[in-house]
Enzyme design. Structure first.
Site: not given
Ligand code: SAH
Length: 351
Positions: A91, A104, A111, A115, A118, A215-216, A334
């Protein structure tokens, strides 16, 4: 098999044109049609000799993906689900706000970072996207703009871990930013990473001006281990130190992204710990109110809770902003659109 034009080096493509018995400048012409004049087929390239156009048709593809789905949200956010030649789907999104035209794009199918909040990582990573597939997202989205409008910003915040596909990503971005590409300023590109220290240092060594966002999502080791499982191997301090190194090497301030999850990492003590971690650094925090994913047990905090968190961080001297959510209606976070279309039952409540 036809070859994807955007995946070829301009030098190799030029060599092919010359092999066909045509002068090299026709290669530049063809590429200019694609990058500047938005051509999506060889057919209409009126100043390219007909014989060469026919050879191009036979052996090359301008675009190798197919638009499998397009959706425009009420706020104008325009999202494409592209089907790659191997049937896999990714996407990408175009967002318009005032003078900005931001896209974006995704870097991987799926992935591997896992996480927990997500949608992209729910089924792991399938493969890296090629540099051609990366560039194609850029050009397909650019081609949706009215003729007089240009892209102003690129963010690498779609599916996938950007720095796990560093070489292809840099090749595609360098091309996008080159005068023969779209001529976009490197400073208008933001690469978002889960925080892979070795890759962050490698990117710093490349000495580009790309903006880095890390990305903390948690200010302490224990909480980050829970939310961002790769952290167990990496460690919070290694991530922050690599961000410091990026700033030292490139002079570019790093942004720390922080997804706000209700009653998980949005408490006053989290805001204090985050401020303590970052106050001494020249860093910026971007708070992202969570975009709920069906079947995933996290919620977005109230607007008041978001404001309070931001105030606490700001009052301790850390620069902070809150990201506006765009395109919620079309699953613009995402991995959400792909999931909804591929697994309608699993994602039903996001529709
Ligand atoms: N792998 C890269 C790019 C991910 S997408 C990275 O980790 O940075 C960009 C940002 O959106 C990341 O900070 C990611 O954690 C965050 N994100 C993922 N899912 C989200 C959701 N449902 N709501 C809000 N932000 C989300």
């Amino acid at each position: 098999m036809k070859r994807p034009l955007l995946n070829a080096n301009p030098e190799d493509f030029t060599a092919w044109v010359v092999e066909q018995g045509h002068p090299a400048y026709h290669a530049r012409q063809v590429l200019r049609w694609v990058f500047e004049r938005r051509a999506e087929q060889f057919d209409g390239m009126s100043d390219v000799p007909k014989g060469l156009r026919e050879r191009l048709e036979a052996e090359w593809l301008v675009f190798e993906t197919r638009v499998s789905y397009r959706h425009i949200a009420p706020d104008g956010t325009d999202k494409l689900l592209l089907e790659c030649a191997d049937g896999r789907k990714v996407e990408c999104v175009l967002m318009a706000e005032e003078e900005r035209r931001t896209i974006c794009i995704s870097t991987q199918v799926g992935c591997g970072m896992g996480c927990v909040f997500c949608a992209s990582g729910l089924k792991g990573v399938e493969r890296n996207l090629t540099r051609g597939e990366l560039l194609e997202q850029v050009l397909r989205l650019r081609n949706l703009l009215p003729p007089h409008e240009r892209l102003t910003n690129v963010v690498i915040m779609g599916m996938g871990e950007s720095l796990a596909n560093l070489d292809n990503l840099i090749a595609a971005l360098d091309r996008t930013c080159s005068p023969e590409g779209l001529g976009l300023g490197q400073r208008r590109v933001t690469i978002s990473t889960v925080g892979l220290p070795d890759k962050m240092r490698k990117l710093a060594e490349l000495d580009r001006q790309y903006h880095l966002a890390v990305s903390l999502h948690a200010p302490t080791e224990a909480l980050r281990n829970e939310l961002v499982p790769i952290n167990e191997k990496v460690g919070l301090s290694a991530v922050v130190e690599a961000a410091d190194a990026y700033f030292q090497k490139t002079g570019r301030q790093v942004t720390f992204e922080y997804v706000l999850l209700r009653e998980v990492n949005d408490r006053h003590e989290d805001a204090l710990a985050l401020s303590n971690l970052l106050a001494a650094r020249k860093a910026h925090v971007n708070l992202i109110p969570y975009n709920p994913v069906a079947g995933v047990p996290f919620e977005r905090p109230s607007p008041l809770a978001v404001r309070r968190f931001a105030e606490t961080v700001r009052s301790r001297g850390v620069s902070v902003s809150v990201r506006k959510t765009k395109g919620r209606e079309i699953d613009a976070a995402c991995g959400q659109l792909r999931r909804r279309l591929e697994e309608p039952a699993a994602a039903r409540s996001t529709v």
